[in-house]
Design a protein around this motif. Sequence first.
Motif, PDB file in Angstrom:
ATOM      1  N   GLY A 264       0.611  -0.901  -0.282  1.00  0.00           N
ATOM      2  CA  GLY A 264       0.533   0.082  -0.362  1.00  0.00           C
ATOM      3  C   GLY A 264       0.769   1.480   0.225  1.00  0.00           C
ATOM      4  O   GLY A 264       2.444   1.142   0.551  1.00  0.00           O
ATOM      5  N   SER A 265       0.370   2.244  -0.374  1.00  0.00           N
ATOM      6  CA  SER A 265       0.789   3.553  -0.949  1.00  0.00           C
ATOM      7  C   SER A 265       0.084   4.753  -0.191  1.00  0.00           C
ATOM      8  O   SER A 265      -0.661   4.841  -1.196  1.00  0.00           O
ATOM      9  N   TYR A 266       1.179   5.742   0.110  1.00  0.00           N
ATOM     10  CA  TYR A 266      -0.234   7.143   0.518  1.00  0.00           C
ATOM     11  C   TYR A 266       1.064   8.187   0.692  1.00  0.00           C
ATOM     12  O   TYR A 266       2.277   8.658   0.662  1.00  0.00           O
ATOM     13  N   GLU A 267       0.749   8.679  -0.399  1.00  0.00           N
ATOM     14  CA  GLU A 267       1.053  10.093  -1.336  1.00  0.00           C
ATOM     15  C   GLU A 267       0.700  11.419  -0.914  1.00  0.00           C
ATOM     16  O   GLU A 267      -0.696  11.153  -1.100  1.00  0.00           O
ATOM     17  N   THR A 268       1.038  12.316  -0.485  1.00  0.00           N
ATOM     18  CA  THR A 268       0.504  13.540   0.153  1.00  0.00           C
ATOM     19  C   THR A 268       1.385  14.746  -1.055  1.00  0.00           C
ATOM     20  O   THR A 268       2.830  14.519  -0.325  1.00  0.00           O
ATOM     21  N   GLY A 269       1.543  15.506  -1.381  1.00  0.00           N
ATOM     22  CA  GLY A 269       2.086  16.746  -2.291  1.00  0.00           C
ATOM     23  C   GLY A 269       3.725  15.849  -3.184  1.00  0.00           C
ATOM     24  O   GLY A 269       3.569  15.197  -3.255  1.00  0.00           O
ATOM     25  N   ARG A 270       4.552  16.108  -2.170  1.00  0.00           N
ATOM     26  CA  ARG A 270       6.105  15.141  -3.391  1.00  0.00           C
ATOM     27  C   ARG A 270       6.077  13.974  -2.028  1.00  0.00           C
ATOM     28  O   ARG A 270       8.120  13.501  -1.811  1.00  0.00           O
TER      29      ARG A 270
ATOM     30  N   ALA B 150       5.173  -2.703   2.231  1.00  0.00           N
ATOM     31  CA  ALA B 150       5.044  -4.102   1.219  1.00  0.00           C
ATOM     32  C   ALA B 150       5.229  -4.918   2.411  1.00  0.00           C
ATOM     33  O   ALA B 150       5.889  -4.763   3.396  1.00  0.00           O
ATOM     34  N   TYR B 151       4.362  -6.043   2.335  1.00  0.00           N
ATOM     35  CA  TYR B 151       5.086  -7.217   2.731  1.00  0.00           C
ATOM     36  C   TYR B 151       4.428  -8.325   1.458  1.00  0.00           C
ATOM     37  O   TYR B 151       3.812  -8.200   0.771  1.00  0.00           O
ATOM     38  N   ASP B 152       5.403  -9.802   1.529  1.00  0.00           N
ATOM     39  CA  ASP B 152       6.089 -10.534   0.574  1.00  0.00           C
ATOM     40  C   ASP B 152       6.218 -12.044   1.374  1.00  0.00           C
ATOM     41  O   ASP B 152       7.118 -11.689   2.193  1.00  0.00           O
ATOM     42  N   TYR B 153       5.486 -12.951   0.727  1.00  0.00           N
ATOM     43  CA  TYR B 153       5.958 -14.435   1.466  1.00  0.00           C
ATOM     44  C   TYR B 153       6.119 -14.895   0.555  1.00  0.00           C
ATOM     45  O   TYR B 153       6.070 -15.060  -0.976  1.00  0.00           O
ATOM     46  N   ARG B 154       7.109 -15.963   0.404  1.00  0.00           N
ATOM     47  CA  ARG B 154       8.237 -16.061  -0.446  1.00  0.00           C
ATOM     48  C   ARG B 154       8.726 -17.550  -0.121  1.00  0.00           C
ATOM     49  O   ARG B 154       8.332 -18.504   0.341  1.00  0.00           O
ATOM     50  N   HIS B 155       8.849 -18.345  -1.255  1.00  0.00           N
ATOM     51  CA  HIS B 155       8.810 -19.921  -0.681  1.00  0.00           C
ATOM     52  C   HIS B 155       8.359 -20.803  -0.733  1.00  0.00           C
ATOM     53  O   HIS B 155       7.625 -21.608   0.366  1.00  0.00           O
TER      54      HIS B 155
ATOM     55  N   GLY C 246       8.448  -4.193   4.122  1.00  0.00           N
ATOM     56  CA  GLY C 246       9.949  -3.574   4.101  1.00  0.00           C
ATOM     57  C   GLY C 246       8.670  -1.994   4.342  1.00  0.00           C
ATOM     58  O   GLY C 246       7.964  -2.505   4.034  1.00  0.00           O
ATOM     59  N   MET C 247       9.800  -0.716   3.859  1.00  0.00           N
ATOM     60  CA  MET C 247       9.196   0.117   4.245  1.00  0.00           C
ATOM     61  C   MET C 247       9.147   1.598   3.144  1.00  0.00           C
ATOM     62  O   MET C 247      11.110   1.140   3.456  1.00  0.00           O
ATOM     63  N   GLU C 248       9.503   1.667   2.273  1.00  0.00           N
ATOM     64  CA  GLU C 248       9.939   3.775   1.586  1.00  0.00           C
ATOM     65  C   GLU C 248       9.301   4.740   1.693  1.00  0.00           C
ATOM     66  O   GLU C 248       8.255   4.612   1.637  1.00  0.00           O
ATOM     67  N   VAL C 249       9.707   5.576   2.428  1.00  0.00           N
ATOM     68  CA  VAL C 249       9.853   6.799   2.584  1.00  0.00           C
ATOM     69  C   VAL C 249      10.451   7.677   1.207  1.00  0.00           C
ATOM     70  O   VAL C 249      11.652   7.422   1.479  1.00  0.00           O
ATOM     71  N   THR C 250       9.742   8.462   0.183  1.00  0.00           N
ATOM     72  CA  THR C 250      10.570   9.225  -0.462  1.00  0.00           C
ATOM     73  C   THR C 250       9.938  11.038   0.203  1.00  0.00           C
ATOM     74  O   THR C 250       8.989  10.900  -0.691  1.00  0.00           O
ATOM     75  N   LEU C 251      11.098  11.430   0.055  1.00  0.00           N
ATOM     76  CA  LEU C 251      11.046  13.116   0.518  1.00  0.00           C
ATOM     77  C   LEU C 251      11.284  13.449  -0.509  1.00  0.00           C
ATOM     78  O   LEU C 251      11.725  12.899  -1.631  1.00  0.00           O
ATOM     79  N   PRO C 252      11.206  14.720  -0.694  1.00  0.00           N
ATOM     80  CA  PRO C 252      11.750  15.810  -2.428  1.00  0.00           C
ATOM     81  C   PRO C 252      12.949  15.557  -2.585  1.00  0.00           C
ATOM     82  O   PRO C 252      13.629  15.510  -3.424  1.00  0.00           O
ATOM     83  N   VAL C 253      14.034  15.615  -1.459  1.00  0.00           N
ATOM     84  CA  VAL C 253      15.489  15.595  -1.566  1.00  0.00           C
ATOM     85  C   VAL C 253      16.059  14.198  -0.982  1.00  0.00           C
ATOM     86  O   VAL C 253      16.600  13.705  -1.191  1.00  0.00           O
ATOM     87  N   LEU C 254      14.787  12.913  -1.140  1.00  0.00           N
ATOM     88  CA  LEU C 254      15.229  11.572  -0.761  1.00  0.00           C
ATOM     89  C   LEU C 254      14.655  10.924   0.012  1.00  0.00           C
ATOM     90  O   LEU C 254      13.787  10.440   0.176  1.00  0.00           O
ATOM     91  N   THR C 255      15.344   9.682  -1.191  1.00  0.00           N
ATOM     92  CA  THR C 255      14.371   8.090  -0.877  1.00  0.00           C
ATOM     93  C   THR C 255      15.151   7.297  -0.483  1.00  0.00           C
ATOM     94  O   THR C 255      16.459   6.948  -0.254  1.00  0.00           O
TER      95      THR C 255
END
Length: 88
Positions: A48-54, A60-65, A79-88
């Motif tokens: 799932g992703s939530y986006e506001t402005g920039r 995310a979750y995955d089940y492997r094997h 895992g989690m990713e945070v994307t900011l205007p100058v940093l990912t």
Amino acid sequence: DLGAQYINTINSQIKLSYGFAWTDIGDTTFGTSAADPIKNNLSMGIGGSYETGRTKITLAYDYRHMTRDTDWRKRNHIGMEVTLPVLT
């Protein structure tokens, strides 16, 4: 490899995704080489992703094997990713 993904747009800020992948179908070998064969891998995941402005936050979750009897730590990934205007 075979896979599919479905992306569900809830609104302009929230997206959910679901998918599966089956990689190295039939197992991959390297002939007479000393390299280990790569076994097939069935996996599924949600995200799932939530986006506001920039700024964007993705979780995310995955089940492997799924077709192998292996340790639970090799099967579950989050895992989690945070994307900011100058940093990912």
